[in-house]
Design a protein around this motif. Structure first.
Motif, mmCIF file in Angstrom:
data_model
loop_
_atom_site.group_PDB
_atom_site.id
_atom_site.type_symbol
_atom_site.label_atom_id
_atom_site.label_comp_id
_atom_site.label_asym_id
_atom_site.label_seq_id
_atom_site.Cartn_x
_atom_site.Cartn_y
_atom_site.Cartn_z
ATOM 1 N N VAL A 172 8.894 14.107 7.539
ATOM 2 C CA VAL A 172 8.000 13.088 8.093
ATOM 3 C C VAL A 172 6.644 13.133 7.394
ATOM 4 C CG1 VAL A 172 6.751 12.407 10.172
ATOM 5 C CG2 VAL A 172 9.157 13.025 10.315
ATOM 6 N N THR A 173 6.156 14.326 7.086
ATOM 7 C CA THR A 173 4.874 14.450 6.395
ATOM 8 C C THR A 173 4.933 13.816 5.010
ATOM 9 O OG1 THR A 173 4.441 16.523 7.576
ATOM 10 C CG2 THR A 173 3.110 16.072 5.629
ATOM 11 N N VAL A 174 6.009 14.076 4.297
ATOM 12 C CA VAL A 174 6.169 13.491 2.960
ATOM 13 C C VAL A 174 6.252 11.971 3.056
ATOM 14 C CG1 VAL A 174 7.715 13.324 0.973
ATOM 15 C CG2 VAL A 174 7.212 15.552 1.979
ATOM 16 N N TYR A 175 6.982 11.481 4.060
ATOM 17 C CA TYR A 175 7.073 10.027 4.236
ATOM 18 C C TYR A 175 5.705 9.416 4.510
ATOM 19 C CZ TYR A 175 7.507 5.727 6.900
ATOM 20 O OH TYR A 175 7.313 4.461 7.389
ATOM 21 N N ALA A 176 4.951 10.020 5.408
ATOM 22 C CA ALA A 176 3.630 9.492 5.735
ATOM 23 C C ALA A 176 2.701 9.547 4.523
ATOM 24 C CB ALA A 176 3.028 10.262 6.909
ATOM 25 N N PHE A 177 2.780 10.635 3.764
ATOM 26 C CA PHE A 177 1.936 10.764 2.570
ATOM 27 C C PHE A 177 2.300 9.711 1.533
ATOM 28 C CE2 PHE A 177 0.880 12.402 -1.603
ATOM 29 C CZ PHE A 177 -0.405 12.886 -1.438
ATOM 30 N N MET A 178 3.579 9.523 1.281
ATOM 31 C CA MET A 178 4.009 8.552 0.267
ATOM 32 C C MET A 178 3.706 7.125 0.694
ATOM 33 S SD MET A 178 4.999 10.250 -2.249
ATOM 34 C CE MET A 178 5.567 8.812 -3.160
ATOM 35 N N THR A 179 3.763 6.852 1.994
ATOM 36 C CA THR A 179 3.418 5.511 2.478
ATOM 37 C C THR A 179 1.983 5.157 2.113
ATOM 38 O OG1 THR A 179 4.979 5.686 4.322
ATOM 39 C CG2 THR A 179 3.215 4.061 4.528
ATOM 40 N N ALA A 180 1.077 6.114 2.270
ATOM 41 C CA ALA A 180 -0.328 5.865 1.944
ATOM 42 C C ALA A 180 -0.589 5.971 0.446
ATOM 43 C CB ALA A 180 -1.216 6.861 2.704
ATOM 44 N N TRP A 181 0.125 6.844 -0.244
ATOM 45 C CA TRP A 181 -0.152 7.097 -1.663
ATOM 46 C C TRP A 181 0.136 5.874 -2.533
ATOM 47 C CZ3 TRP A 181 -2.478 10.920 -4.340
ATOM 48 C CH2 TRP A 181 -2.267 10.977 -5.714
ATOM 49 N N GLY A 182 1.227 5.191 -2.278
ATOM 50 C CA GLY A 182 1.616 4.092 -3.157
ATOM 51 C C GLY A 182 1.335 2.707 -2.610
ATOM 52 N N GLU A 183 0.644 2.590 -1.486
ATOM 53 C CA GLU A 183 0.392 1.279 -0.881
ATOM 54 C C GLU A 183 -0.637 0.499 -1.696
ATOM 55 O OE1 GLU A 183 -0.634 -2.000 1.318
ATOM 56 O OE2 GLU A 183 -2.104 -0.409 0.949
ATOM 57 N N VAL A 184 -0.386 -0.782 -1.919
ATOM 58 C CA VAL A 184 -1.246 -1.613 -2.771
ATOM 59 C C VAL A 184 -1.909 -2.743 -1.992
ATOM 60 C CG1 VAL A 184 -1.307 -3.135 -4.786
ATOM 61 C CG2 VAL A 184 0.127 -1.086 -4.820
ATOM 62 N N LEU A 185 -1.140 -3.425 -1.139
ATOM 63 C CA LEU A 185 -1.627 -4.656 -0.519
ATOM 64 C C LEU A 185 -2.899 -4.428 0.298
ATOM 65 C CD1 LEU A 185 -1.250 -7.640 0.184
ATOM 66 C CD2 LEU A 185 0.219 -6.932 2.079
ATOM 67 N N PHE A 186 -2.861 -3.526 1.255
ATOM 68 C CA PHE A 186 -4.022 -3.301 2.116
ATOM 69 C C PHE A 186 -5.153 -2.614 1.361
ATOM 70 C CE2 PHE A 186 -0.691 -4.054 5.112
ATOM 71 C CZ PHE A 186 -1.303 -4.665 6.190
ATOM 72 N N ALA A 187 -4.803 -1.740 0.423
ATOM 73 C CA ALA A 187 -5.840 -1.075 -0.360
ATOM 74 C C ALA A 187 -6.596 -2.048 -1.249
ATOM 75 C CB ALA A 187 -5.219 0.034 -1.216
ATOM 76 N N SER A 188 -5.945 -3.111 -1.695
ATOM 77 C CA SER A 188 -6.616 -4.086 -2.554
ATOM 78 C C SER A 188 -7.546 -5.003 -1.777
ATOM 79 C CB SER A 188 -5.571 -4.930 -3.295
ATOM 80 O OG SER A 188 -4.771 -5.653 -2.376
ATOM 81 N N VAL A 189 -7.346 -5.124 -0.464
ATOM 82 C CA VAL A 189 -8.168 -6.028 0.353
ATOM 83 C C VAL A 189 -9.223 -5.263 1.143
ATOM 84 C CG1 VAL A 189 -8.127 -7.714 2.244
ATOM 85 C CG2 VAL A 189 -6.305 -7.708 0.534
ATOM 86 N N LEU A 190 -8.897 -4.085 1.631
ATOM 87 C CA LEU A 190 -9.767 -3.360 2.552
ATOM 88 C C LEU A 190 -10.644 -2.317 1.876
ATOM 89 C CD1 LEU A 190 -7.257 -2.820 5.511
ATOM 90 C CD2 LEU A 190 -8.919 -4.659 5.210
ATOM 91 N N THR A 191 -10.695 -2.313 0.554
ATOM 92 C CA THR A 191 -11.514 -1.337 -0.155
ATOM 93 C C THR A 191 -12.443 -2.041 -1.147
ATOM 94 O OG1 THR A 191 -9.846 -1.020 -1.900
ATOM 95 C CG2 THR A 191 -9.742 0.449 0.009
ATOM 96 N N ASN A 192 -13.448 -1.294 -1.598
ATOM 97 C CA ASN A 192 -14.308 -1.762 -2.674
ATOM 98 C C ASN A 192 -14.283 -0.739 -3.805
ATOM 99 O OD1 ASN A 192 -15.819 0.329 -1.640
ATOM 100 N ND2 ASN A 192 -17.500 -0.956 -0.898
#
Length: 279
Positions: free
Chosen positions: A203-223
């Motif tokens: 579960v930890t690896v899944y949660a880490f990988m979900t955040a590590w490779g996410e693009v859509l929200f990171a491209s909108v909610l970050t500067n």
């Protein structure tokens, strides 16, 4: 049954094709990373004519790769830790106790995975912006806001996975601990969790990988200051050029933490630690 010659050769052919499917793109990535940009943009060659490691040096100055790497590690690690910490308590309660609304809670948690993530993009953006304007809490364009976002995505699935894993652990372990005078928390931390290490790691690896490779929200909610690697790698593509050799070099470098983590935790994925725990 003994394996026939035809079956043996078929297995070898299939495994060879699968290995080529995985290794050929990796080889192209490595060979492109050690080529000058002119050679990468020219006709493709399997072997670099002028091997160089300059791309591994230039990639740190073309874009602030170090900052993006720190942001990704921080966001993914904190989101995974919080997700697993909350999921452990929720999953243990659902697995071991019978309470009113238990079934509804389980179905609700699982049903959240049915909705595509893009449906939540605009609502989260508006919530973060309006909350910042009203209270001064800066969640938009911050790592904290991104951590909360990834937590909401990984937590439901983490709970669902851990509930199934806790259900597979014999309840006799809990009963034996209670006979010895252990309370619920002590039973969870000293008896159930040690037996559930493979599930918690998965579960930890899944949660880490979900955040590590996410693009859509990171491209909108970050500067620029809070941008993660998944979005930051796009910085190697400019209006006039694409630094393909640096893209490949950076992709190899940023893959090291993930590969190292998988290798270090690989043995924990083997289930069966509870075999023989109850006599």
């Amino acid at each position: 049954m003994r394996e026939t010659a035809a079956e043996r050769w078929s297995r070898r052919v299939v495994l060879t094709l699968l290995a080529g499917f995985v290794l050929v793109p990796l080889y192209v990535m490595v060979s492109s990373a050690i080529k000058p940009l002119q050679d990468v943009q020219a006709a493709f060659t399997w072997w670099p004519r002028r091997p160089t490691l300059q791309a591994f040096v230039d990639m740190w100055s073309t874009v602030p790769l170090g900052r993006y790497l720190v942001n990704s590690l921080l966001v993914a690690s904190v989101a995974a830790i919080f997700s697993v910490s909350v999921a452990i308590f929720a999953a243990y309660a659902v697995s071991r106790y019978r309470f009113r609304g238990r079934q509804v809670f389980s179905v609700t948690v699982l049903s959240t995975q049915m909705f595509p993530g893009i449906l939540f993009l605009l609502p989260l953006f508006l919530i973060y912006v309006n909350l910042g304007n009203a209270t001064g809490i800066a969640l938009y364009a911050s790592r904290t806001g991104l951590i909360i976002t990834y937590l909401t995505f990984s937590l439901p699935f983490s709970i669902w996975m851990l509930v199934g894993y806790f259900d597979s652990i014999p309840r006799g372990l809990d009963e034996a601990a209670q006979v010895d005078g252990a309370g619920p928390l002590r039973t969870l931390f000293q008896v159930v969790l040690p037996a559930a290490v493979p599930g918690v790691v998965a579960v930890t690896v899944y949660a880490f990988m979900t955040a590590w490779g996410e693009v859509l929200f990171a491209s909108v909610l970050t500067n620029e200051s809070s941008r993660t690697l998944a979005v930051g790698l796009q910085g190697y593509s400019t209006q006039f050029n694409v630094y393909w050799n640096q893209v490949m070099a950076a992709s190899l470098v940023v893959s090291v933490p993930v590969v190292a983590g998988f290798l270090a935790l690989q043995r924990y994925f083997v289930a069966g630690l509870t075999a023989g725990a109850v006599k």
